[in-house]
Design an enzyme around this catalytic site. Structure first.
Site, PDB file in Angstrom:
ATOM      1  N   ARG A  29       0.864  -1.173   0.000  1.00 16.99           N
ATOM      2  CA  ARG A  29       0.000   0.000   0.000  1.00 16.99           C
ATOM      3  C   ARG A  29       0.896   1.217   0.000  1.00 16.99           C
ATOM      4  NH1 ARG A  29      -0.523   2.562   4.958  1.00 16.99           N
ATOM      5  NH2 ARG A  29      -2.444   3.595   4.259  1.00 16.99           N
TER       6      ARG A  29
ATOM      7  N   ASN B 184       1.565   5.309   1.430  1.00 11.72           N
ATOM      8  CA  ASN B 184       1.286   6.343   2.418  1.00 11.72           C
ATOM      9  C   ASN B 184       2.114   7.549   2.001  1.00 11.72           C
ATOM     10  OD1 ASN B 184       0.241   7.515   4.717  1.00 11.72           O
ATOM     11  ND2 ASN B 184       1.816   6.694   6.072  1.00 11.72           N
TER      12      ASN B 184
ATOM     13  N   GLU C  70       5.581   6.794   0.773  1.00  9.71           N
ATOM     14  CA  GLU C  70       6.045   5.523   1.333  1.00  9.71           C
ATOM     15  C   GLU C  70       5.384   4.392   0.559  1.00  9.71           C
ATOM     16  OE1 GLU C  70       4.904   5.485   5.420  1.00  9.71           O
ATOM     17  OE2 GLU C  70       6.483   6.863   6.036  1.00  9.71           O
TER      18      GLU C  70
ATOM     19  N   TYR D 133      -1.764  15.898  11.727  1.00 11.64           N
ATOM     20  CA  TYR D 133      -1.035  14.660  11.989  1.00 11.64           C
ATOM     21  C   TYR D 133       0.195  14.536  11.108  1.00 11.64           C
ATOM     22  CZ  TYR D 133       0.278   9.819  11.621  1.00 11.64           C
ATOM     23  OH  TYR D 133       0.999   8.664  11.569  1.00 11.64           O
ATOM     24  N   LYS D 134       0.081  14.935   9.832  1.00  9.37           N
ATOM     25  CA  LYS D 134       1.219  14.800   8.926  1.00  9.37           C
ATOM     26  C   LYS D 134       2.207  15.958   9.074  1.00  9.37           C
ATOM     27  CE  LYS D 134      -1.145  11.921   5.470  1.00  9.37           C
ATOM     28  NZ  LYS D 134      -0.329  10.692   5.558  1.00  9.37           N
TER      29      LYS D 134
END
Lengths: 347, 203, 321
Positions: free
Chosen positions: A224, A226, A266, A317-318
């Protein structure tokens, strides 16, 4: 300047990191559409298009040698970035086997693995390594198996034990994290180490992901994507050295955002491990400067829209709060409102 | 970065007797005596013979009156031990768990920092969540792990605290059972000197 | 997300040994590269293509996880057999080619255990034989208690006595020598994990005893390889695929779905892991739940079924597949 010193300045200090035109076009843009929200988004980790970052199970790109050098620097300064709890030794060997088999099959000109029973012979030409060892005997390697192989792999690597219907992070090499500490999280369960991620729990994302991973099968890895953003091509953005890279967040201006601010994808790969029955989790990081994003017209429009409309909890959050407005302002000049095609192909 | 509302934060519940257990080891610190007394009383009404296989270990502290220690002594159970300090109790706990059998239940009550240290020992013996019960009682002051210098700061009652490394760190809800501590992260790295008002929040 | 198990490994049988009149030992070698490494306790699904039907049965790998020239399995001939074990005993010979799926482990050793207590009954010894190789190399204490009907029925009794004279005990029903389950489970140090593999009755006794003696569920592990229970035939409509099919009395619902060419998900094929869970849209009768995965409430709700072991007493069952 000698080569070694130059290599020390790629991901720190002078930040000489740069992507070639080919690397720019092959960058895995984490946005297949003009908006972004969490999802489980797991897919089979099967071979992708030739030349892409997913052509091979473990990707080695033009940054291979300098990234391995960066890893060595981080470990030297903070040895606790590579750890494994005692019961994870078979998972360490499983990971070493995965790394060596994958690299030697994908890049036979650079890496060679020859095996006669438990006597293995490994050649890593880019790093100039030539190692005979006994598979299963840690004393036959210069470092424990997980450290030995991950010093020769790009990306962070985490090994997990499966028990009690859960996954537990109990080893890893983490020198390029996006703001998490493996040392602190060591021993945590799946939901504990995802504790700091907002929204995902309410959405049930982690419940579904865990259920899926518990049934992950040998020979059927998944992946996946990110993403986040980083000021300067600073791979090692861990909480430990946040005092060093934190201040950079306020240093972004409209004048320097194109070269300073980087989109960071990612590519996460997960493999079931054969002897330990654990799971190894690869976090392979790719960075692209906002200026290079803007050089691809479709990506400029896409990324502008994603950042502009991003959910506030994700912005926080990021860690994007301070520089997101600047990035949005910069990219807006490239967005004429015209539609973008689905998918990430550069256009 | 999330400070509060993090799912790694331990969640505790009032101690309840576990009738499935065969041997019961109850461990308390300070005001933790109160839940233990309640537990012993519950056993007396539901499964009195369990008390013959029950041990209670207790560490008084300065705040707690002699009354609690006396009350425990009055319960007349198989084994009651009073400890002068937490360290001694933890050392003996390790020895006791090494000799204990499957079917043992561990009950812990006291301030969170005490419980964290007990749970860390319980983990060494591969105790399952079903085998341990924990009720927090007393101060909510936290053990904090400075993520930068890796020092442990005991007894933190405030939202931000100055670490021995000179940095002011904010105390998050992200908890490590292995370290038995909450994560502390530098609060003003991005804007040096800009710190929130200090407040007593972990009382 | 692909659910198919298309990626099987072709193997050839290179040895067949009759261990007891009911148990045959098969040695398999790969026809396509190396056999994958595996963890002790793993099983493989063996695909057997019979004249009329395809059988897919799980068998524990009993060979050493460190010796990968071949895989070894043992098959108990079940009477009456639905076909799989009979096929293995009657149709499979040296030279026979089969397909196997990659190993799956639902019965692994707990890595943090302070002691392992292994309880085996009959053919249930097989996963432990693989695990003994790993156990011998670790520092963690362990014991194996192995019960068989008689010394003649006991496959591998001699092997075990020879390999583990200190850490194993044999029991034979014929001598009225039974495993003292309560006695054993009441004397184990904290952090012990118990593992049981054998007949359903033995597993039930161990689980009940463990619960009564205060063992937490996380420290009790079991593996069942019962064949899917048989029952009356019934029809099935797969709503999404638009396929109608018929389930024979000695064929499981999953097998019937596979026979109809539908690629249904599965993992353990024993009603334990939950992977094959299917949504029930309607049934003009009642569901017969034979699994160990759904909760009582979930079973009662009638909304889900585990096709690998469960059936229905009805005319037509409609599934959302």
């Amino acid at each position: 300047m000698n080569v070694a010193l130059k290599m020390d300045q790629v991901y720190r200090g002078e930040y000489t990191f740069a992507n070639s035109p080919a690397a720019i076009r092959r960058f895995p843009l984490p946005f297949p559409e003009d908006r972004y929200m969490y999802s489980v988004n797991i897919e089979p980790h099967v071979a992708g298009p030739k030349g892409s970052v997913i052509e091979f199970p473990i990707d080695c790109d033009e940054h291979y040698v300098e990234e391995c050098r960066e890893r060595a620097i981080v470990i030297q300064q903070d040895p606790l970035r590579i750890q494994a709890l005692p019961h994870m030794m078979s998972a360490q060997w499983d990971t070493l086997e995965l790394g060596m088999q994958s690299l030697s099959q994908s890049y036979p000109d650079q890496f060679t693995l020859t095996r006669a029973g438990r006597h293995w012979h490994w050649i890593n030409r880019p790093l100039g390594l030539n190692q005979h060892f006994t598979f299963g005997d840690p004393a036959s390697l210069p470092q424990p198996p997980l450290e030995y192989i991950t010093r020769q792999l790009q990306g962070d690597w985490v090994i997990m034990d499966q028990r009690d219907n859960d996954l537990w992070v109990e080893g890893g090499m983490v020198t390029g994290p996006a703001d998490w500490s493996m040392d602190f999280d060591m021993g945590m369960s799946f939901k504990e180490w995802h504790g700091p991620v907002p929204l995902g729990h309410e959405m049930g994302v982690f419940d579904r992901a865990l259920k899926f991973l518990l049934n992950l099968r040998l020979n059927e890895p998944v992946r996946r994507y990110n993403w986040t953003m980083t000021v300067n091509p600073n791979l090692d953005s861990s909480p430990h050295n946040y005092p060093e890279w934190g201040p950079d967040r306020t240093s972004v201006t409209l004048e320097n955002v194109a070269r300073k601010l980087h989109l960071r994808t990612e590519l996460q790969g997960l493999w079931r491990l054969p002897r330990s029955n654990g799971i190894v989790f690869m976090v392979r990081t790719y960075m692209l400067s906002v200026g290079d994003v803007a050089s691809i017209p479709k990506w400029a429009r896409r990324v502008h829209r994603v950042l502009r409309d991003l959910h506030p909890a994700l912005v926080d959050y990021k860690g994007l709060t301070r520089h997101r407005p600047i990035a949005v302002a910069y990219l807006s000049q490239f967005d004429d409102g015209s539609p973008t095609t689905p998918g990430i192909a550069p256009e | 970065m999330l400070i509060t509302g993090i799912r790694s934060k331990p969640v505790y519940a009032p101690l309840q007797v576990d009738l499935q257990g065969r041997y019961h080891l109850m461990v308390g610190h300070g005001v933790g005596a109160t839940p233990l007394l309640r537990l012993l009383s519950d056993f007396r009404t539901t499964q009195p013979d369990a008390l013959t296989r029950t041990r209670v270990w207790y560490v008084a502290d300065a705040q707690v009156s002699q009354g609690s220690a006396d009350a425990l002594r009055a319960t007349n159970i198989a084994e009651l031990r009073s400890f002068t300090g937490v360290d001694v109790l933890l050392a003996d706990l390790t020895a006791a768990l090494d000799q204990a059998l499957m079917g043992t239940r561990l009950y812990v009550s006291g301030p969170e920092s005490f419980m964290g240290l007990v749970m860390r020992i319980a983990q060494q013996f591969n105790l399952a969540p079903d085998e341990v019960r924990a009720e927090e009682c007393g101060t909510m002051a936290r053990r904090v792990h400075c993520i930068h210098c890796r020092a442990t700061i005991e007894n933190v009652r405030t939202n931000i605290v100055e670490c021995s490394c000179g940095r002011w760190i904010v105390v998050r809800d992200h908890y490590s059972r292995r370290l038995a501590a909450y994560m502390g992260v530098m609060v003003d790295a991005e804007a040096p000197g800009e710190r929130p008002e200090i407040k007593e929040v972990f009382l | 997300m692909s659910q198919s198990h298309a990626d099987t490994i072709p193997v050839r049988v290179v040895a067949v040994e009759e261990v007891t009149p009911q148990i045959k030992h098969f040695t398999l070698q790969s026809l396509a590269g190396e056999l994958p490494a595996f963890s002790g306790g793993s099983h493989i699904i063996v695909v057997m293509r019979g004249a009329q039907r395809v059988y897919r049965n799980p068998y524990s790998l009993m060979s050493s996880p460190n010796e990968l020239e071949n895989y070894q399995i043992s098959v108990l001939r079940v009477d009456p057999s639905r076909g799989g074990s009979a096929f293995m005993h009657e149709q499979v010979r040296v030279g026979t080619e089969l397909e196997i799926a990659h190993p799956v482990n639902l019965f692994g050793l707990a890595k943090l255990a302070r002691k392992h207590l292994l309880l085996a009954g009959g053919i249930g010894i097989t996963p432990f034989l693989a695990q003994l190789h790993d156990l011998r190399m670790s520092e963690v204490p362990y014991e194996l208690h192995y019960a068989t009907r008689s010394p003649q029925h006991g496959a591998y009794c001699q092997l075990i006595s020879r390999l583990e004279p200190q850490r194993s005990r044999l029991y034979h029903d014929s001598n009225r020598h039974f495993i003292d389950i309560d006695g054993l489970l009441s004397q184990q140090p904290l952090g012990t994990h118990v593992y049981v593999c054998g007949p359903a009755g033995m597993i039930t006794r161990v689980l009940d005893s463990a619960r009564t003696l205060g063992w937490p569920d996380s420290h009790v592990h079991y593996e069942r390889f019962a064949a899917p229970p048989t029952g009356a035939a019934f029809d099935v409509r797969l709503q999404k695929s638009g396929i109608d099919l018929h389930v024979l009395p000695d064929q499981s619902l999953l097998e019937a779905i596979e026979a109809a060419g539908v690629d249904a998900p599965y993992l353990c094929r024993g009603g334990v892991c939950g992977f094959c869970r299917a949504e029930v849209l309607s049934v003009d009768g009642e569901l017969v739940h034979n699994d160990h995965f759904l909760s009582n409430d979930e079973k009662a709700s009638g909304k889900s079924i585990m096709p690998c072991v469960s059936r229905a007493r009805c005319s037509t069952l409609v599934l959302n597949l």
